[in-house]
Design a protein around this motif. Structure first.
Motif, PDB file in Angstrom:
ATOM      1  N   SER A   1      40.428   7.981  25.885  1.00 40.01           N
ATOM      2  CA  SER A   1      39.775   9.230  25.749  1.00 40.01           C
ATOM      3  C   SER A   1      38.323   9.002  25.945  1.00 40.01           C
ATOM      4  CB  SER A   1      39.934   9.574  24.257  1.00 40.01           C
ATOM      5  OG  SER A   1      39.260   8.812  23.390  1.00 40.01           O
TER       6      SER A   1
ATOM      7  N   PRO B 241      28.701  10.210  28.316  1.00 37.01           N
ATOM      8  CA  PRO B 241      29.376  10.218  27.264  1.00 37.01           C
ATOM      9  C   PRO B 241      29.806   8.633  27.407  1.00 37.01           C
ATOM     10  CG  PRO B 241      30.762  11.276  29.053  1.00 37.01           C
ATOM     11  CD  PRO B 241      29.276  11.166  29.428  1.00 37.01           C
TER      12      PRO B 241
ATOM     13  N   ARG C 116      34.018   1.242  23.370  1.00 40.60           N
ATOM     14  CA  ARG C 116      33.164   2.095  24.125  1.00 40.60           C
ATOM     15  C   ARG C 116      32.438   1.522  25.308  1.00 40.60           C
ATOM     16  NH1 ARG C 116      33.318   0.633  19.178  1.00 40.60           N
ATOM     17  NH2 ARG C 116      31.014   1.443  18.502  1.00 40.60           N
TER      18      ARG C 116
ATOM     19  N   CYS D  90      36.411   5.594  25.931  1.00 39.94           N
ATOM     20  CA  CYS D  90      37.007   5.063  24.766  1.00 39.94           C
ATOM     21  C   CYS D  90      38.419   4.563  25.050  1.00 39.94           C
ATOM     22  CB  CYS D  90      37.070   5.960  23.388  1.00 39.94           C
ATOM     23  SG  CYS D  90      35.539   6.500  22.746  1.00 39.94           S
TER      24      CYS D  90
ATOM     25  N   ARG E 262      34.429  10.884  24.714  1.00 36.10           N
ATOM     26  CA  ARG E 262      33.597  11.616  23.817  1.00 36.10           C
ATOM     27  C   ARG E 262      32.160  11.637  23.811  1.00 36.10           C
ATOM     28  NH1 ARG E 262      31.416   8.184  20.151  1.00 36.10           N
ATOM     29  NH2 ARG E 262      32.606   6.566  19.595  1.00 36.10           N
TER      30      ARG E 262
END
Length: 250
Positions: A189, A208, A234, A211, A191
């Protein structure tokens, strides 16, 4: 549509079509005010929006430039757990990474998204293991890795110690705690980056984090069939992308 949205849209188009090339400056605020017939506040809101999207980069006392988009390194989607002399690793791209700062182990509240995976309630205590990984030669930080482990399984065990010995926590789970052959599953994902992540990864404004969330499931012993760890790594999403092969269905 608010006027600043319109100004942002026109500037965005100018950037994406090459009117303003990467590394060049956009017109000064007073020039944009005159061009679009708007206030200084409207111009600044439009520019701030494009900076948050990673298209513009304010330069202190140097105006605003179009952000250079670095080439991305592909992280091939790997569906296997590998092992070398240091223990398990997941993907060829991370095998060479090493800790560039001492790892930290704390106990704190479980984040809501992680709690659901661990079968906990948001805010329940967990053992949190943080590692800052990077190039062992240059010391450049490339990846942040955080493991969340239920306290009823990990507290007061070797899993809560800073140094877990050869093979790391997975060898301790399999060999010492008797949790059997571990199984893993992963999701990907993206974020917004936290201020700490932005500082450690040296992210430009608006960039961003990519992840990779990996869950670890025990197969036997006191933790049989439980998710015993959620690991969240990350990376800089402007520098890394996920690649995967596509095959023709029979």
């Amino acid at each position: 549509m608010a006027r600043w949205h319109e100004v942002a849209a026109e500037l965005r188009t100018a950037i994406t079509t090459g009117v303003y090339a990467p590394g060049t400056k956009i017109p000064k605020e007073e020039q944009l005010e005159e061009r679009y017939g708007v206030s200084r506040t409207t111009v600044r809101r439009a520019v701030a929006q494009l900076a948050s999207e990673g298209l513009l980069q304010p330069v202190r006392r140097g105006g605003t430039t179009v952000r250079q988009q670095p080439p991305r390194q592909s992280l091939t989607l790997d569906l296997q757990a590998h092992r070398d002399e240091l223990g398990y690793y997941f993907g060829q791209a991370v095998q060479a990474l090493r800790a560039v700062q001492p790892p930290t182990v704390t106990e704190g509240p479980c984040p809501p998204d992680v709690a659901a995976v661990l079968g906990l309630t948001s805010g329940d205590p967990v053992v949190i293991r943080d590692r800052v990984m990077g190039d062992p030669t240059t010391g450049r930080v490339i990846q942040l890795a955080t493991s969340y482990l239920p306290t009823d399984l990990a507290a007061s065990t070797v899993l809560a110690e800073a140094d877990t010995g050869p093979g790391g926590i997975y060898d301790r789970m399999e060999a010492d705690l008797g949790w059997g052959a571990l199984q893993w599953a992963g999701t990907i994902s993206a974020r917004a980056a936290t201020p700490t992540e932005s500082a450690l990864l040296d992210l430009d404004p608006g960039v961003p984090v990519l992840c990779v969330i990996r869950t670890t499931i025990a197969s036997s012993g006191a933790a049989a069939d439980r998710v015993v760890e959620v690991n969240v790594t990350r990376r800089d999403a402007s520098r890394f992308e996920v690649g995967y092969p596509i095959t023709r269905h029979q």
